[in-house]
Design a protein around this motif. Sequence first.
Motif, PDB file in Angstrom:
ATOM      1  N   HIS A 144     -17.462  63.724  13.235  1.00 16.07           N
ATOM      2  CA  HIS A 144     -18.623  64.604  13.121  1.00 16.07           C
ATOM      3  C   HIS A 144     -18.777  65.461  14.382  1.00 16.07           C
ATOM      4  O   HIS A 144     -19.616  66.365  14.404  1.00 16.07           O
ATOM      5  N   TYR A 145     -17.986  65.149  15.426  1.00 16.26           N
ATOM      6  CA  TYR A 145     -18.052  65.924  16.657  1.00 16.26           C
ATOM      7  C   TYR A 145     -17.078  67.091  16.527  1.00 16.26           C
ATOM      8  O   TYR A 145     -15.864  66.935  16.707  1.00 16.26           O
ATOM      9  N   LEU A 146     -17.610  68.267  16.221  1.00 13.14           N
ATOM     10  CA  LEU A 146     -16.733  69.391  15.915  1.00 13.14           C
ATOM     11  C   LEU A 146     -15.931  69.852  17.126  1.00 13.14           C
ATOM     12  O   LEU A 146     -14.817  70.360  16.972  1.00 13.14           O
ATOM     13  N   GLU A 147     -16.494  69.665  18.333  1.00 10.17           N
ATOM     14  CA  GLU A 147     -15.727  70.053  19.516  1.00 10.17           C
ATOM     15  C   GLU A 147     -14.484  69.180  19.676  1.00 10.17           C
ATOM     16  O   GLU A 147     -13.467  69.627  20.216  1.00 10.17           O
ATOM     17  N   GLU A 148     -14.537  67.933  19.192  1.00  4.22           N
ATOM     18  CA  GLU A 148     -13.353  67.075  19.235  1.00  4.22           C
ATOM     19  C   GLU A 148     -12.249  67.629  18.346  1.00  4.22           C
ATOM     20  O   GLU A 148     -11.075  67.638  18.725  1.00  4.22           O
ATOM     21  N   ALA A 149     -12.620  68.085  17.175  1.00  4.50           N
ATOM     22  CA  ALA A 149     -11.639  68.679  16.274  1.00  4.50           C
ATOM     23  C   ALA A 149     -11.042  69.944  16.881  1.00  4.50           C
ATOM     24  O   ALA A 149      -9.835  70.185  16.792  1.00  4.50           O
ATOM     25  N   ASP A 150     -11.889  70.747  17.512  1.00  5.46           N
ATOM     26  CA  ASP A 150     -11.448  72.005  18.105  1.00  5.46           C
ATOM     27  C   ASP A 150     -10.449  71.766  19.230  1.00  5.46           C
ATOM     28  O   ASP A 150      -9.448  72.466  19.366  1.00  5.46           O
ATOM     29  N   GLU A 151     -10.698  70.736  20.035  1.00  7.05           N
ATOM     30  CA  GLU A 151      -9.912  70.520  21.248  1.00  7.05           C
ATOM     31  C   GLU A 151      -8.693  69.624  21.049  1.00  7.05           C
ATOM     32  O   GLU A 151      -7.752  69.691  21.838  1.00  7.05           O
ATOM     33  N   ASN A 152      -8.689  68.785  20.009  1.00  7.52           N
ATOM     34  CA  ASN A 152      -7.678  67.727  19.944  1.00  7.52           C
ATOM     35  C   ASN A 152      -6.804  67.748  18.702  1.00  7.52           C
ATOM     36  O   ASN A 152      -6.060  66.799  18.465  1.00  7.52           O
ATOM     37  N   SER A 153      -6.872  68.813  17.903  1.00 10.18           N
ATOM     38  CA  SER A 153      -6.070  68.836  16.684  1.00 10.18           C
ATOM     39  C   SER A 153      -5.162  70.052  16.633  1.00 10.18           C
ATOM     40  O   SER A 153      -5.455  71.094  17.209  1.00 10.18           O
ATOM     41  N   ASP A 154      -4.036  69.899  15.926  1.00 12.58           N
ATOM     42  CA  ASP A 154      -3.161  71.028  15.627  1.00 12.58           C
ATOM     43  C   ASP A 154      -3.683  71.800  14.420  1.00 12.58           C
ATOM     44  O   ASP A 154      -3.383  72.978  14.246  1.00 12.58           O
ATOM     45  N   ARG A 183      -4.184  61.569  22.736  1.00 13.71           N
ATOM     46  CA  ARG A 183      -3.185  62.628  22.918  1.00 13.71           C
ATOM     47  C   ARG A 183      -1.885  62.056  23.477  1.00 13.71           C
ATOM     48  O   ARG A 183      -0.788  62.521  23.129  1.00 13.71           O
ATOM     49  N   ALA A 184      -1.997  61.057  24.344  1.00 14.53           N
ATOM     50  CA  ALA A 184      -0.796  60.423  24.886  1.00 14.53           C
ATOM     51  C   ALA A 184       0.002  59.741  23.772  1.00 14.53           C
ATOM     52  O   ALA A 184       1.237  59.792  23.751  1.00 14.53           O
ATOM     53  N   TYR A 185      -0.704  59.119  22.836  1.00 16.26           N
ATOM     54  CA  TYR A 185      -0.013  58.465  21.718  1.00 16.26           C
ATOM     55  C   TYR A 185       0.600  59.511  20.791  1.00 16.26           C
ATOM     56  O   TYR A 185       1.732  59.346  20.321  1.00 16.26           O
ATOM     57  N   ALA A 186      -0.113  60.590  20.531  1.00 16.13           N
ATOM     58  CA  ALA A 186       0.409  61.654  19.671  1.00 16.13           C
ATOM     59  C   ALA A 186       1.648  62.295  20.290  1.00 16.13           C
ATOM     60  O   ALA A 186       2.577  62.689  19.577  1.00 16.13           O
ATOM     61  N   ALA A 187       1.667  62.377  21.622  1.00 12.68           N
ATOM     62  CA  ALA A 187       2.788  63.009  22.314  1.00 12.68           C
ATOM     63  C   ALA A 187       4.095  62.239  22.131  1.00 12.68           C
ATOM     64  O   ALA A 187       5.183  62.783  22.370  1.00 12.68           O
ATOM     65  N   LEU A 188       4.002  60.996  21.699  1.00 10.83           N
ATOM     66  CA  LEU A 188       5.196  60.192  21.444  1.00 10.83           C
ATOM     67  C   LEU A 188       5.821  60.517  20.086  1.00 10.83           C
ATOM     68  O   LEU A 188       6.812  59.899  19.695  1.00 10.83           O
ATOM     69  N   GLY A 189       5.228  61.479  19.348  1.00 10.18           N
ATOM     70  CA  GLY A 189       5.781  61.894  18.070  1.00 10.18           C
ATOM     71  C   GLY A 189       5.098  61.294  16.873  1.00 10.18           C
ATOM     72  O   GLY A 189       5.581  61.436  15.742  1.00 10.18           O
ATOM     73  N   ALA A 214       4.759  65.222   9.260  1.00 13.34           N
ATOM     74  CA  ALA A 214       4.996  64.171  10.243  1.00 13.34           C
ATOM     75  C   ALA A 214       4.942  64.759  11.646  1.00 13.34           C
ATOM     76  O   ALA A 214       5.447  65.856  11.901  1.00 13.34           O
ATOM     77  N   GLY A 215       4.313  64.039  12.562  1.00 14.98           N
ATOM     78  CA  GLY A 215       4.231  64.464  13.956  1.00 14.98           C
ATOM     79  C   GLY A 215       3.068  65.368  14.281  1.00 14.98           C
ATOM     80  O   GLY A 215       2.923  65.786  15.420  1.00 14.98           O
ATOM     81  N   SER A 216       2.220  65.682  13.315  1.00 14.68           N
ATOM     82  CA  SER A 216       1.084  66.578  13.557  1.00 14.68           C
ATOM     83  C   SER A 216      -0.190  65.778  13.794  1.00 14.68           C
ATOM     84  O   SER A 216      -0.286  64.596  13.468  1.00 14.68           O
ATOM     85  N   THR A 217      -1.184  66.447  14.373  1.00 15.34           N
ATOM     86  CA  THR A 217      -2.500  65.856  14.592  1.00 15.34           C
ATOM     87  C   THR A 217      -3.515  66.689  13.822  1.00 15.34           C
ATOM     88  O   THR A 217      -3.690  67.871  14.098  1.00 15.34           O
TER      89      THR A 217
END
Length: 294
Positions: free
Chosen positions: A185-195, A171-177, A28-31
């Motif tokens: 399919h955009y691998l740079e999105e996974a690299d930049e926006n996931s834990d 990211r703003a929504y994820a920051a709320l917990g 819970a709380g992860s991206t």
Amino acid sequence: MNAIAFTGVTKTYGDVLAVDGLNLEVAAGSTVALLGPNGAGKSTSINMLLGLLQPTAGDISVFGRTPAQAVARGEVGAMLQEGTLIPELTVAETVDFVRALYPQSLPLEEILRLADLTGVAKRRADRLSGGQTQRVRFALAIAGAPRLLLLDEPTAAMDVESRRGFWDNMRAYAALGHTILFATHYLEEADENSDRVVVIARGRVVADGTAAQIKAGVAGHAASFRLGEQSVAGLDALPGATAVEILGGRVTLHTTDLDATLDALYRKTTLDIHDLQLHGADLEDAFLALTKEA
């Protein structure tokens, strides 16, 4: 508590095995980014999480409940690849209609702000651009303030600016917990926006870790440089070299031993090398290697 737990989940369509004994837990709380080639089982897994499909075998839980129970309680929001808006309704009317269906929805103004839609709130759905339409889908996904947000290829058909704005909002929504699971399919999105990045192929997990861990687990480096009109014959025979690519006058030399390759490049050739750049393995290299092995 885990937000998501797959335990030995299998899904078949006749003779086609879409998901093969999948075991996966998401805290819970992860991206978490879910990567895989076409047909890997990403969309099938997300549809099972939403209760739209039932597993052939195994168990799925969402916050300790069945997917159907979690969805009924308004704990899960989804932004799927397809979905048509009612063309005659404005953005605000569409979002307000959907949020009224949930027991504990976000205020309309907050939803519009989080989805960057305040400026087009009074615009009809049939007059939106592709990027604006995707932002409305995102707004509908978060309208019920879900604890778990599922995104299936959320930025498909978006331009670069729209994609950047979308991930700022996510990211703003994820920051709320909140917990986020997105397939892309955009691998740079996974690299930049996931834990965390989970790579699946043929319905199974083939890699699981941070983007840095997955990239570090794939041996391989590259040196790129310019040669002008000189021949690249023989470069693939250098120590450690695995492949040579030429694009736009720039040579990229892939290698498993960067030190040995560069030493031989300078000591054993007479090439006039300019603008040398060194590269480690990126997420795309890791993805291709992992899915090829699978």
